[in-house]
Design a protein around this motif. Structure first.
Motif, PDB file in Angstrom:
ATOM      1  N   PRO A 240       0.804  -1.224   0.000  1.00  0.00           N
ATOM      2  CA  PRO A 240       0.000   0.000   0.000  1.00  0.00           C
ATOM      3  C   PRO A 240       0.834   1.270   0.000  1.00  0.00           C
ATOM      4  CG  PRO A 240      -0.886  -1.580   1.569  1.00  0.00           C
ATOM      5  CD  PRO A 240       0.434  -2.128   1.110  1.00  0.00           C
ATOM      6  N   ASP A 241       2.065   1.209   0.563  1.00  0.00           N
ATOM      7  CA  ASP A 241       2.906   2.405   0.608  1.00  0.00           C
ATOM      8  C   ASP A 241       3.895   2.457  -0.558  1.00  0.00           C
ATOM      9  OD1 ASP A 241       4.655   0.406   1.313  1.00  0.00           O
ATOM     10  OD2 ASP A 241       5.401   1.392   3.125  1.00  0.00           O
ATOM     11  N   PHE A 242       3.561   1.765  -1.658  1.00  0.00           N
ATOM     12  CA  PHE A 242       4.465   1.727  -2.809  1.00  0.00           C
ATOM     13  C   PHE A 242       4.775   3.129  -3.324  1.00  0.00           C
ATOM     14  CE2 PHE A 242       5.342   1.689  -7.332  1.00  0.00           C
ATOM     15  CZ  PHE A 242       6.317   0.711  -7.447  1.00  0.00           C
TER      16      PHE A 242
ATOM     17  N   SER B 185      -5.834   6.724  -5.330  1.00  0.00           N
ATOM     18  CA  SER B 185      -6.914   6.799  -4.348  1.00  0.00           C
ATOM     19  C   SER B 185      -6.824   5.610  -3.415  1.00  0.00           C
ATOM     20  CB  SER B 185      -8.278   6.816  -5.061  1.00  0.00           C
ATOM     21  OG  SER B 185      -8.438   5.634  -5.840  1.00  0.00           O
ATOM     22  N   GLY B 186      -7.769   5.546  -2.448  1.00  0.00           N
ATOM     23  CA  GLY B 186      -7.849   4.410  -1.547  1.00  0.00           C
ATOM     24  C   GLY B 186      -6.621   4.264  -0.670  1.00  0.00           C
ATOM     25  N   PRO B 187      -6.224   3.020  -0.358  1.00  0.00           N
ATOM     26  CA  PRO B 187      -5.070   2.796   0.522  1.00  0.00           C
ATOM     27  C   PRO B 187      -3.787   3.436   0.008  1.00  0.00           C
ATOM     28  CG  PRO B 187      -6.330   0.774   0.253  1.00  0.00           C
ATOM     29  CD  PRO B 187      -6.914   1.762  -0.709  1.00  0.00           C
ATOM     30  N   ALA B 188      -3.610   3.465  -1.321  1.00  0.00           N
ATOM     31  CA  ALA B 188      -2.390   4.058  -1.881  1.00  0.00           C
ATOM     32  C   ALA B 188      -2.289   5.542  -1.551  1.00  0.00           C
ATOM     33  CB  ALA B 188      -2.351   3.847  -3.390  1.00  0.00           C
ATOM     34  N   LEU B 189      -3.434   6.231  -1.467  1.00  0.00           N
ATOM     35  CA  LEU B 189      -3.430   7.637  -1.087  1.00  0.00           C
ATOM     36  C   LEU B 189      -3.319   7.797   0.427  1.00  0.00           C
ATOM     37  CD1 LEU B 189      -3.698  10.618  -1.859  1.00  0.00           C
ATOM     38  CD2 LEU B 189      -6.192  10.342  -1.803  1.00  0.00           C
ATOM     39  N   ARG B 190      -4.003   6.947   1.169  1.00  0.00           N
ATOM     40  CA  ARG B 190      -4.001   7.077   2.625  1.00  0.00           C
ATOM     41  C   ARG B 190      -2.629   6.830   3.239  1.00  0.00           C
ATOM     42  NH1 ARG B 190      -9.223   4.807   1.978  1.00  0.00           N
ATOM     43  NH2 ARG B 190      -8.447   2.669   2.275  1.00  0.00           N
ATOM     44  N   THR B 191      -1.773   6.090   2.566  1.00  0.00           N
ATOM     45  CA  THR B 191      -0.442   5.816   3.114  1.00  0.00           C
ATOM     46  C   THR B 191       0.588   6.876   2.745  1.00  0.00           C
ATOM     47  OG1 THR B 191       0.076   4.413   1.198  1.00  0.00           O
ATOM     48  CG2 THR B 191      -0.805   3.319   3.152  1.00  0.00           C
ATOM     49  N   MET B 192       0.220   7.857   1.911  1.00  0.00           N
ATOM     50  CA  MET B 192       1.167   8.915   1.555  1.00  0.00           C
ATOM     51  C   MET B 192       1.378   9.858   2.736  1.00  0.00           C
ATOM     52  SD  MET B 192       2.211   8.240  -1.452  1.00  0.00           S
ATOM     53  CE  MET B 192       3.187   9.735  -1.636  1.00  0.00           C
ATOM     54  N   ARG B 193       2.632  10.265   2.923  1.00  0.00           N
ATOM     55  CA  ARG B 193       2.967  11.120   4.061  1.00  0.00           C
ATOM     56  C   ARG B 193       3.636  12.428   3.643  1.00  0.00           C
ATOM     57  NH1 ARG B 193       4.651   6.099   4.935  1.00  0.00           N
ATOM     58  NH2 ARG B 193       6.851   6.650   4.645  1.00  0.00           N
ATOM     59  N   HIS B 194       4.501  12.391   2.647  1.00  0.00           N
ATOM     60  CA  HIS B 194       5.269  13.593   2.318  1.00  0.00           C
ATOM     61  C   HIS B 194       5.895  13.471   0.923  1.00  0.00           C
ATOM     62  CE1 HIS B 194       8.132  10.761   4.295  1.00  0.00           C
ATOM     63  NE2 HIS B 194       8.822  11.029   3.189  1.00  0.00           N
ATOM     64  N   GLY B 195       6.371  14.615   0.427  1.00  0.00           N
ATOM     65  CA  GLY B 195       7.250  14.629  -0.724  1.00  0.00           C
ATOM     66  C   GLY B 195       6.629  14.809  -2.079  1.00  0.00           C
ATOM     67  N   VAL B 196       5.280  14.867  -2.181  1.00  0.00           N
ATOM     68  CA  VAL B 196       4.636  14.994  -3.483  1.00  0.00           C
ATOM     69  C   VAL B 196       4.512  16.465  -3.851  1.00  0.00           C
ATOM     70  CG1 VAL B 196       2.540  14.475  -4.807  1.00  0.00           C
ATOM     71  CG2 VAL B 196       3.384  12.841  -3.118  1.00  0.00           C
TER      72      VAL B 196
END
Length: 318
Positions: A143-145, A165-176
């Motif tokens: 999920p944090d790929f 979206s979904g888990p892939a978005l929820r695991t984002m923390r920084h850097g985008v």
């Protein structure tokens, strides 16, 4: 560069009427290379920007996908995987104009295959200004790929544009640098529908104040788009258009916006180009990108619409 972790061969056809049990005689199918990042790359290539598409590829559909991407004028850096690339199907009922979309999950990507995808990006990222990571993650992907990807390219100076979206978005923390959710996807992220403009702004700013991203480009569908930064926001009206296929319009928005940024446009003008690209994509069949001359025409029209609106624009200064 674009990265598409769950690409597809998109098949589009038409039938007089969709109905159960009986055989439905379809028109000759159209095959397009599909998946978020690949659709972004096709839009960018059509607008004259150098772009490379990175994606996992498996089986006969994977080889067809590689061929279709190259035929679209986009250089390919594929990563071989064991399970076959998926195929999606879109059927348009010509009696009603309604489109039925059958979307499959895609191949299971193993941990070593994910690592090879990241390694391919790391090898190719030198000299790249923007990396667009777009689309759902396939089965088996961590999920944090996308966070791992963002951390991997952080020291290269590349700006990451993310559409997921979904888990892939929820695991984002920084850097985008820029995130492009739809209003539904952002509502899913915060846990409730976002029907009011104030709610949409608050949710978008949550992504910014948390450090996840610098810019949120919120797609509002037929209501246009909203771009939000830490200190300001701006609403952009839609361009009225006849819809032939809605597939890939959001990807075209990301592609057009990123092309605008590459060209050195202001953020507002880059978003206008993105809206023009999305609107042009609505007029095409399958997942085909809009014609460059049509995108340019729509971009100029949007500028005229906004100039006429003048003081009525929904803008808050920093």
């Amino acid at each position: 560069m674009t990265l598409t972790m769950n690409p597809a061969v998109d098949l589009a056809t038409c039938v007089d009427k969709v109905m159960p049990i009986d055989k439905m005689r379809c028109t000759t199918p159209r095959f397009d290379p599909g998946g978020g990042g690949i659709n972004v790359a096709r839009t960018a290539a059509g607008l004259g920007v150098e772009v490379t598409a990175v994606f996992p590829s498996g089986g006969l559909h994977g080889r067809l996908l590689e061929q279709l991407v190259r035929e679209a004028g986009v250089p390919v850096r594929s990563v071989s995987v064991a399970e076959p690339t998926r195929e999606n199907v879109a059927v348009t009922d010509t009696a009603t104009g309604e489109q039925y979309r059958f979307v499959f999950r895609g191949p299971r990507i193993t941990a070593p295959e994910q690592h090879r995808c990241l390694a391919e990006v790391e090898r190719a990222v030198r000299g790249v200004r923007y990396l667009v990571a777009s689309g759902t993650l396939p089965p088996g992907a961590s999920p944090d790929f996308y966070q791992t990807l963002t951390d991997l390219v952080a020291e290269s100076g590349v700006r990451v544009v993310l559409d997921t979206s979904g888990p892939a978005l929820r695991t984002m923390r920084h850097g985008v640098y820029l995130i492009k959710p739809s209003v539904r996807e952002l509502g899913d992220y915060v846990g409730h529908p976002l029907t009011e403009r104030a709610e949409q702004l608050s949710a978008a700013r949550t992504l910014i104040t948390s450090g996840m991203t610098e810019i949120v480009l919120l797609s509002l569908g037929a209501a246009g788009a909203l771009v939000v930064t830490r200190n300001q926001h701006e609403w952009f009206p839609p361009i009225p258009a006849r819809v032939r296929s809605g597939i890939g319009a959001g990807d075209a928005m990301v592609g057009g916006t990123t092309v605008g940024l590459v060209r050195g446009y202001s953020l507002a003008d880059a978003v206008r180009l993105g809206i023009a690209a999305a609107t042009a994509a609505l007029a095409t069949v399958g997942t085909g990108p809009g014609r460059p001359e049509h995108i340019d025409e729509l971009y100029r029209e949007l500028v005229r619409i906004e100039a006429a609106a003048g003081a009525d624009k929904d803008r808050t200064p920093g």
